[in-house]
Design an enzyme around this catalytic site. Structure first.
Site, PDB file in Angstrom:
ATOM      1  N   GLU A 180      -3.752  -9.220   3.430  1.00 39.34           N
ATOM      2  CA  GLU A 180      -4.568  -8.949   4.625  1.00 39.34           C
ATOM      3  C   GLU A 180      -5.719  -9.937   4.793  1.00 39.34           C
ATOM      4  OE1 GLU A 180      -3.374  -6.710   2.598  1.00 39.34           O
ATOM      5  OE2 GLU A 180      -2.609  -5.001   3.707  1.00 39.34           O
TER       6      GLU A 180
ATOM      7  N   GLU B 175       0.841  -1.206   0.000  1.00 39.25           N
ATOM      8  CA  GLU B 175       0.000   0.000   0.000  1.00 39.25           C
ATOM      9  C   GLU B 175       0.875   1.254   0.000  1.00 39.25           C
ATOM     10  OE1 GLU B 175      -2.495  -1.314   3.373  1.00 39.25           O
ATOM     11  OE2 GLU B 175      -4.165  -0.901   2.020  1.00 39.25           O
TER      12      GLU B 175
END
Ligand code: COA
Length: 691
Positions: free
Chosen positions: A133, A113
């Protein structure tokens, strides 16, 4: 020139200069996890870049072997300290100068990210990127679900986010996740890349989402949900990615963060984090830190049945040369053929090329001549599960083998100490308990016998790592860790049959809890006959005062051996693997209850799964007390990876650690009472206190 970005220690972020390009180095060993200190250091560095007129562009790179491997998972269990990652990424986007991420090693989760927040991404060959995730029970929380679709499209982003897979550099470039591959020195290549941007920003938050058909997206969503077994966080991840095309960026980003924060503090995420760290712990065996494993080049597998073929496949797939020994040439050739079928399937499904399959198979030497084992460094036996058969085999092979060759047994419950004592080299004997199908299942119990040398154990662990198994070390004891706990669980399920439940009630309750299958469906699949024969062998030595359920014996006497005979605990129509509840079985169970004078009581699904789980927890406590398992987390890994225990519950001991202690112990008392003579109660509270 290097500037300390902050006086406060520790600061894992350094700001160097290469002409007018700022080089931001993240140095937080071992994997540059994005901890609070890293985030704080990054924010300061970016602010410096924005404010310094002599800087035209910046590059972010990791020190050591990797970029930022992910956010610091240890911080996820508590409130996150400011600055949080979205603030760091917002600062990068707000910075008027282009920032390039230079990736080597892994750039995963928060690490990717961060890279997505930059204006460009370049990587070294061998790097992997991704958003895992979901595998930790959450969704990306710092723009991953919004920026990734702007690069690869919604459907591809759904697949990448929901699988959590690690995308190799070349594929990432092809998909557009990475802008360029830098073959030479990454540092100087990335600086040149940053300079060549000549001040141009490319904020993904401002990029359009590529147009796709509704069908294409829905197909990807349905496939991802199915692969994710419909778990709530998978559904949330799909929604979050889809919202990239529906909502303005800032709104979708805020929604993503909200879902991330909620899921992060939930039970499911805590369970998956527990398993993440459990895996890392399992590889650490006290006393082995300074023991060098032996070099293993050639391996022999003895026995080309289902297990032997699967085991040999693991080894050839990892690049080892394998000799496959059978009693005669026909058996050995049949083994090779079965290995070929496995490779053919891998080619047909596009996982490997025909060339790769050929190379793997070329490493196998099928033979009936034991002399061919003379040079083997490691011999793994996967012959019939019988003490004498295994002892005779090792005795026959020993004069042929090199004196230092390691002997491994794939036994699933036999006394490895006895096998070792029968050889000339007890220090070189170890258990390698593979799970079926061996080339698919990740779990491997490594059994350390009383005399197994540290070097042998270290070698077994190194081989396990090379064949990419999740190794858990167990000491000798019938059934080691997994089969012993499974037996205790099975026993309670059979007690419940006598007390009032039917197989379909028990299987449904346990499937609903999250097991891949209930115990009776499992039993029908694997066959009832082997366990029956074992019970017959043990009948003479069984304590007559113990509680014994005869229902399975009655089924076997009727030839009901499970799926293969069309009937077992369930009834099967031809070609159908899903059985139907059978009234005949119910009658037989009712008769068994009344023969013992038991008045059948109804069981709720909750009562069923709690009793089965508490049985597991108790047996785990005994195993830990006896030192057969080293840590509670090892038990959880075994049950999750080898026995279908739902990973989102974290394993039986993690589950128990989250339960109300008094209720759990009351359940255990009731279970002990119902189990009758010979039942042993473990010190469950002491074990749970270790969690
Ligand atoms: N947060 C905190 N600690 C982490 C971590 C993370 N994201 N990733 C790895 N670590 C720790 C491990 O716990 C281990 O610590 P230990 O030595 O105290 O046991 C150490 O870093 C090394 O990790 P390990 O997995 O044993 O090293 P490896 O070289 O085999 O693999 C990676 C390196 C990066 C591929 C692997 O660690 C990995 O996949 N990490 C998880 C990445 C991830 O999921 N990130 C997304 C988080 S949202």
């Amino acid at each position: 020139m290097a500037t300390q970005v902050s006086d406060a220690a520790p600061n894992p972020v350094r700001l160097d200069r290469d002409g007018s390009v700022a080089v931001i180095v993240i140095d937080n060993p071992p994997v540059n996890a994005g901890s609070y200190d890293v985030r704080r250091g990054l924010l300061e560095a970016i602010r410096t870049v924005a404010a310094d007129n002599t800087i035209d562009a910046a590059m972010i790179i990791g020190a050591g072997s990797t970029f930022v491997a992910g956010s610091d998972i240890r911080e996820f269990g508590k409130p996150l300290e400011e600055p949080q990652l979205p603030a760091v990424i917002a600062a990068i986007e707000a910075c008027p100068k282009p920032v390039v991420a230079a990736i080597h090693g892994a750039s995963l989760g928060g690490g990717f990210e961060l890279a997505l927040g930059c204006d460009a991404r370049v990587c070294a060959p061998g790097a992997v990127v991704g958003l895992p995730e979901v595998t930790l029970g959450m969704i990306p929380g710092a723009g991953g679900t919004q920026r990734l679709p702007r690069l690869v499209g919604i459907a591809a982003a759904i697949e990448i986010v929901c699988s959590g897979r690690r995308v190799p550099a070349e594929e990432a470039v092809r998909l557009g996740m990475i802008d360029g591959l830098i073959e030479g020195d990454l540092h100087s290549g990335a600086v040149a890349y940053a300079r060549a941007r000549e001040g141009r920003k490319r904020r993904l938050s401002e990029a359009p989402v590529p147009a796709e058909t509704h069908d294409h997206v829905e197909k990807a969503a349905a496939a991802a949900l199915k692969a994710g077994r419909g778990r709530p966080h998978v559904a949330e991840a799909i929604e979050a990615v889809k919202s990239a095309a529906r909502l303005p960026f800032v709104d979708a980003l805020a929604r993503e963060r909200e879902v991330f924060q909620r899921l992060r503090s939930g039970n499911e995420a805590a369970a998956l984090r527990h398993l993440f760290f459990a895996e890392r712990e399992a590889s650490k065996v006290p006393g082995l830190a300074d023991v060098a494993p032996r070099s293993i080049k050639s391996i022999a597998v003895v026995g080309a049945g289902t297990m032997g073929v699967g085991i040999a496949t693991c080894f050839v797939e990892a690049g080892y040369a394998v000799t496959l020994l059978e009693q005669d040439d026909t058996g050995a050739q049949r083994g090779l053929e079965r290995m070929r079928e496995i490779q053919d399937r891998a080619v047909a499904t596009g996982r490997i090329s025909a060339d790769q399959a050929q190379q793997r198979l070329a490493r196998v030497t099928p033979t009936a001549n034991a002399q061919q084992l003379a040079e083997a460094d490691l011999v793994v036996e996967a012959v019939f599960e019988d003490m004498q058969v295994k002892i005779d085999l090792f005795r026959r092979l020993e004069p042929i083998l090199r004196s230092d060759a390691i002997l491994a047994s794939n036994t699933s419950y036999l006394d490895l100490d006895r096998i070792a004592a029968a050889t000339q080299r007890p220090g070189e004997v170890v258990g390698l308990h593979f799970f079926s199908p061996a080339h698919v299942m990740r779990l491997l119990e490594i059994v350390r016998a009383a005399q197994t040398s540290p070097e042998t154990l270290a070698t077994a662990l190194a081989v396990a790592k090379r064949i990419r198994k999740l190794a858990v070390v167990a000491r000798v004891g019938e059934g080691f860790i997994g089969n012993r706990i499974y037996a205790a669980y099975r026993r309670q399920c059979e007690f419940m049959l006598e007390e009032g439940a039917y197989p379909e009630d028990i299987d449904a309750a346990l499937s609903r809890f999250g097991f891949a299958m209930g115990p009776f469906a499992v039993s029908d699949m694997s066959g009832l006959d082997i366990a029956w024969k074992m019970r017959q062998r043990l009948a003479a030595t069984r304590d007559p005062r113990g509680r014994y359920v005869e229902i399975a014996d009655r089924l076997c006497e009727q030839g009901r051996f499970g799926q293969k005979t069309g009937a077992g605990w369930y009834l099967y129509s031809p070609g159908n693997r899903k059985g139907e509840a059978d009234p005949e079985v119910r009658k037989l169970i009712d008769a068994a209850s009344s023969a013992k004078g038991i008045s059948r009581q109804p069981f709720t699904a909750e009562k069923i799964y709690r009793r089965a789980l508490v049985a597991m927890v108790n047996e785990a406590a005994l195993l830990l007390e006896e030192g057969i398992a080293a840590r509670p987390s090892d038990v959880d890994l075994v049950m999750v990876n080898g026995y279908g225990f739902p990973n989102y519950e974290g394993g039986p001991l993690f589950w128990a650690s989250r339960e109300d202690r008094r209720r759990l112990l009351a359940d255990l008392d009731r279970l002990a009472e119902a189990s009758g003579h010979g039942f042993r109660k473990g010190n469950v509270p002491a074990i749970l206190d270790r969690m």
